[in-house]
Enzyme design. Structure first.
Site, PDB file in Angstrom:
ATOM      1  N   LYS A 147       0.998  13.843  42.857  1.00 48.98           N
ATOM      2  CA  LYS A 147      -0.367  14.176  42.769  1.00 48.98           C
ATOM      3  C   LYS A 147      -1.460  13.637  43.763  1.00 48.98           C
ATOM      4  O   LYS A 147      -1.609  12.163  43.950  1.00 48.98           O
ATOM      5  CB  LYS A 147      -1.112  13.596  41.413  1.00 48.98           C
ATOM      6  CG  LYS A 147      -2.513  14.071  41.058  1.00 48.98           C
ATOM      7  CD  LYS A 147      -3.412  13.157  40.154  1.00 48.98           C
ATOM      8  CE  LYS A 147      -4.134  11.952  41.077  1.00 48.98           C
ATOM      9  NZ  LYS A 147      -5.205  12.830  41.803  1.00 48.98           N
ATOM     10  N   GLY A 203      -7.318  11.789  38.497  1.00 51.46           N
ATOM     11  CA  GLY A 203      -6.729  10.591  37.971  1.00 51.46           C
ATOM     12  C   GLY A 203      -6.597  10.311  36.456  1.00 51.46           C
ATOM     13  O   GLY A 203      -5.794  10.211  35.955  1.00 51.46           O
ATOM     14  N   PRO A 204      -7.811  10.489  35.608  1.00 50.78           N
ATOM     15  CA  PRO A 204      -8.096  10.315  34.539  1.00 50.78           C
ATOM     16  C   PRO A 204      -7.032  11.381  33.695  1.00 50.78           C
ATOM     17  O   PRO A 204      -6.635  11.213  32.316  1.00 50.78           O
ATOM     18  CB  PRO A 204      -9.418  10.497  34.135  1.00 50.78           C
ATOM     19  CG  PRO A 204     -10.245   9.872  35.330  1.00 50.78           C
ATOM     20  CD  PRO A 204      -9.316  10.651  36.330  1.00 50.78           C
ATOM     21  N   GLU A 231       0.056  -0.240  45.800  1.00 46.16           N
ATOM     22  CA  GLU A 231      -0.725  -0.785  47.078  1.00 46.16           C
ATOM     23  C   GLU A 231      -2.200  -0.522  46.844  1.00 46.16           C
ATOM     24  O   GLU A 231      -2.550   0.842  46.784  1.00 46.16           O
ATOM     25  CB  GLU A 231      -0.117   0.068  48.351  1.00 46.16           C
ATOM     26  CG  GLU A 231      -0.396  -0.770  49.570  1.00 46.16           C
ATOM     27  CD  GLU A 231      -1.662  -0.022  50.052  1.00 46.16           C
ATOM     28  OE1 GLU A 231      -2.870  -0.481  49.921  1.00 46.16           O
ATOM     29  OE2 GLU A 231      -1.695   1.225  50.899  1.00 46.16           O
ATOM     30  N   CYS A 287      -7.382   0.376  53.867  1.00 43.78           N
ATOM     31  CA  CYS A 287      -7.320  -0.863  52.708  1.00 43.78           C
ATOM     32  C   CYS A 287      -6.890  -2.168  53.626  1.00 43.78           C
ATOM     33  O   CYS A 287      -7.221  -3.182  52.867  1.00 43.78           O
ATOM     34  CB  CYS A 287      -6.196  -0.652  51.649  1.00 43.78           C
ATOM     35  SG  CYS A 287      -4.677   0.042  52.249  1.00 43.78           S
ATOM     36  N   GLU A 305     -14.553  -5.012  48.214  1.00 41.28           N
ATOM     37  CA  GLU A 305     -14.172  -4.048  49.209  1.00 41.28           C
ATOM     38  C   GLU A 305     -15.155  -2.710  49.516  1.00 41.28           C
ATOM     39  O   GLU A 305     -15.194  -1.969  48.343  1.00 41.28           O
ATOM     40  CB  GLU A 305     -12.797  -3.424  48.746  1.00 41.28           C
ATOM     41  CG  GLU A 305     -12.167  -2.487  49.861  1.00 41.28           C
ATOM     42  CD  GLU A 305     -10.817  -2.171  49.455  1.00 41.28           C
ATOM     43  OE1 GLU A 305      -9.594  -1.806  50.401  1.00 41.28           O
ATOM     44  OE2 GLU A 305     -10.697  -1.623  48.285  1.00 41.28           O
TER      45      GLU A 305
END
Length: 475
Positions: free
Chosen positions: A170, A203-204, A245, A279, A379
């Site tokens: 996905k 995502g959900p 990650e 990240c 972040e």
């Protein structure tokens, strides 16, 4: 506008089961550039069943079979490399040079290192009292982000294939074009049907269905720490393996004996790379308190070298952030930095002059930041650097480790052994010394809330392997 409304399941392009659609927006123009179908639990179930049906035969392939497959993928990828770079620029705004030289090139590198890993991993060994066998973990759900889209897909797909796993991918719905192109590459390379499957969606909906599916043996997820927690919760009832990650707030410690102008300049430019959407970006620069004024002037000059603009234009080094949502978040945090009293050295709120269309952010540097300020804790995932003062080396290490994250770190020193000594004190999965770049053969992953497990090279393949002990009878 690209029509990407089909999914790749069981070796063919198929219609989505639902009618949901989502337009993909080019962040440089704010115009739609593609449309995807939004998958649901039914599409996930079809894809997982296809992967499950293909697993036994693919897991039984020889190392030579899988090496030949990876070699074919590399050959096809090389033919489509320019297409991949163009897709990445279109979907998330990476400047064209970065897209071809780093974004697309790094994904190709993961296939090459996975191929090398097959010569290094001992899949079966005689340990005297037992045989140790390394076997593929099974059906894997691969959920990837939008910031390095092709790279993050490759560093999961390549080792999973090398290990003998089957999978459902996905990709991020923000940047799905590269994922679609990946499926085309794998199809042309002759990946057996059912081994690789692609379902687009949110995502959900799709991510949750994948991570909770009882037919999935492992989830490999890259994204925010918040989303990672949800993935882990969804996976827990079926006790599947979860490798993650997640976020980062990496410290860049510039020691007093460093080449200061070089270290500060590289630190600024590295933070701004990929529009700050990495990240492992060095977003907290730690400098000796008595050299703060010097660091400010160097950082101001370095930020002025960043050329922001149309990612297709020559000489542009920084494009837009990937979406309107991301732009709004970055602006909020820049404004919070000003509100909390950090000294604004470069950039600030709003769009750069002459760039009113597109999700552009000014390359921003704050100084005299304390580690309890919001911009030092959260972040930001944008081109925003915080410069913090430290009293001595122990103070620098304490500040660096005072974060819930632990993905990466940076140390500059005039003495590499001094830098290495400090690096060993940092609670992070990676530490870059004196400007060292990434190494796709080194393990990549984090401590604390930056995740668990390791990707890249041999270590990445090992994440997709189970260990079995076959015990010998006593003589």
């Amino acid at each position: 506008m690209r029509d990407l409304t089909k999914f790749y399941i069981d070796g063919k392009w198929v219609e989505a089961s639902g009618q949901g659609r989502l337009e993909v927006v080019n962040p440089a123009t704010e115009e739609p550039c593609a449309v995807i179908a939004l998958g649901n639990a039914s599409d996930v179930d079809r894809a997982v069943k296809a992967a499950r049906a293909a697993f036994d035969s693919f897991a039984a392939t020889t190392i030579d079979d899988r090496k030949a497959l990876l070699q074919r993928i590399i050959q096809v990828y090389l033919k489509r490399n320019q297409d991949m770079a163009h897709a990445i620029t279109e979907e998330m705004g990476a400047p064209k040079t970065l897209a071809i030289q780093a974004q697309s090139a790094s994904s190709l590198g993961h296939f090459q290192t996975a191929l090398q890993a097959l010569d290094e991993i001992e899949f079966e060994s005689d340990e005297g009292t037992h045989w140790l066998v390394r076997e593929p973990v099974g059906v894997c759900a691969l959920i990837t982000p939008w910031n390095w889209p092709a790279n993050q897909i490759a560093c999961k797909v390549a080792p999973a294939l090398a290990a003998g796993c089957t999978m459902v991918l996905k990709p991020s719905e923000v940047a799905p074009i590269s994922g679609h192109l990946f499926a085309e590459i794998l199809d042309e390379a002759g990946v057996p049907k059912g081994v690789f499957n692609l379902v687009h969606g949110t995502g959900p909906e799709v991510g949750a269905a994948l991570s909770s599916h009882p037919g999935v043996d492992m989830v490999s997820f890259t994204g925010s720490t918040r989303a990672g927690v949800e993935v882990a919760k969804n996976a827990a009832p079926t006790v599947k393996r979860v490798a993650q990650e997640l976020g980062g707030k990496s410290a860049n410690i510039i020691l007093d004996d460093a080449d200061f102008p070089r270290a500060v300049t590289i630190g600024v430019l590295t933070c701004m790379n990929n529009t700050g959407q990495s990240c492992n970006a060095p977003t907290r620069m730690l400098v000796p308190a008595h050299r703060m004024n010097e660091a400010i002037e160097i950082a101001r000059a370095a930020a002025a070298k960043v050329k922001t603009g149309d990612p297709y234009a020559d000489g542009v080094t920084m494009g837009p952030v990937a979406s309107e949502m991301q732009w709004t978040k970055v602006q909020r945090l820049i404004e919070q930095g000003v509100k909390e009293g950090a000294e604004l050295v470069a950039g600030g709120p709003g769009k750069p002059d002459g760039l009113e269309r597109g999700y552009y952010v000014k390359p921003t540097v704050f100084a005299r930041v304390s580690n309890d300020m919001t911009i030092a804790r959260e972040e930001i995932f944008g081109p925003v650097l915080s410069i913090l003062p430290y009293k001595d080396e122990d103070d620098a290490v304490a500040i660096a480790n005072d974060t819930p994250y632990g993905l990466s770190g940076y140390v500059y020193s005039g003495d590499i052994n001094h830098a290495r000594k400090v690096a060993k004190r940092l609670r992070t999965g990676n530490v870059h010394l004196n400007g060292a770049g990434v190494d796709v053969t080194a393990p990549f992953g984090g401590y604390k809330q930056s995740g668990n497990g390791r990707e890249w090279g041999v270590h990445g393949v090992e994440e997709f392997l189970e260990k079995k002990a076959i015990l010998k009878p006593k003589k």
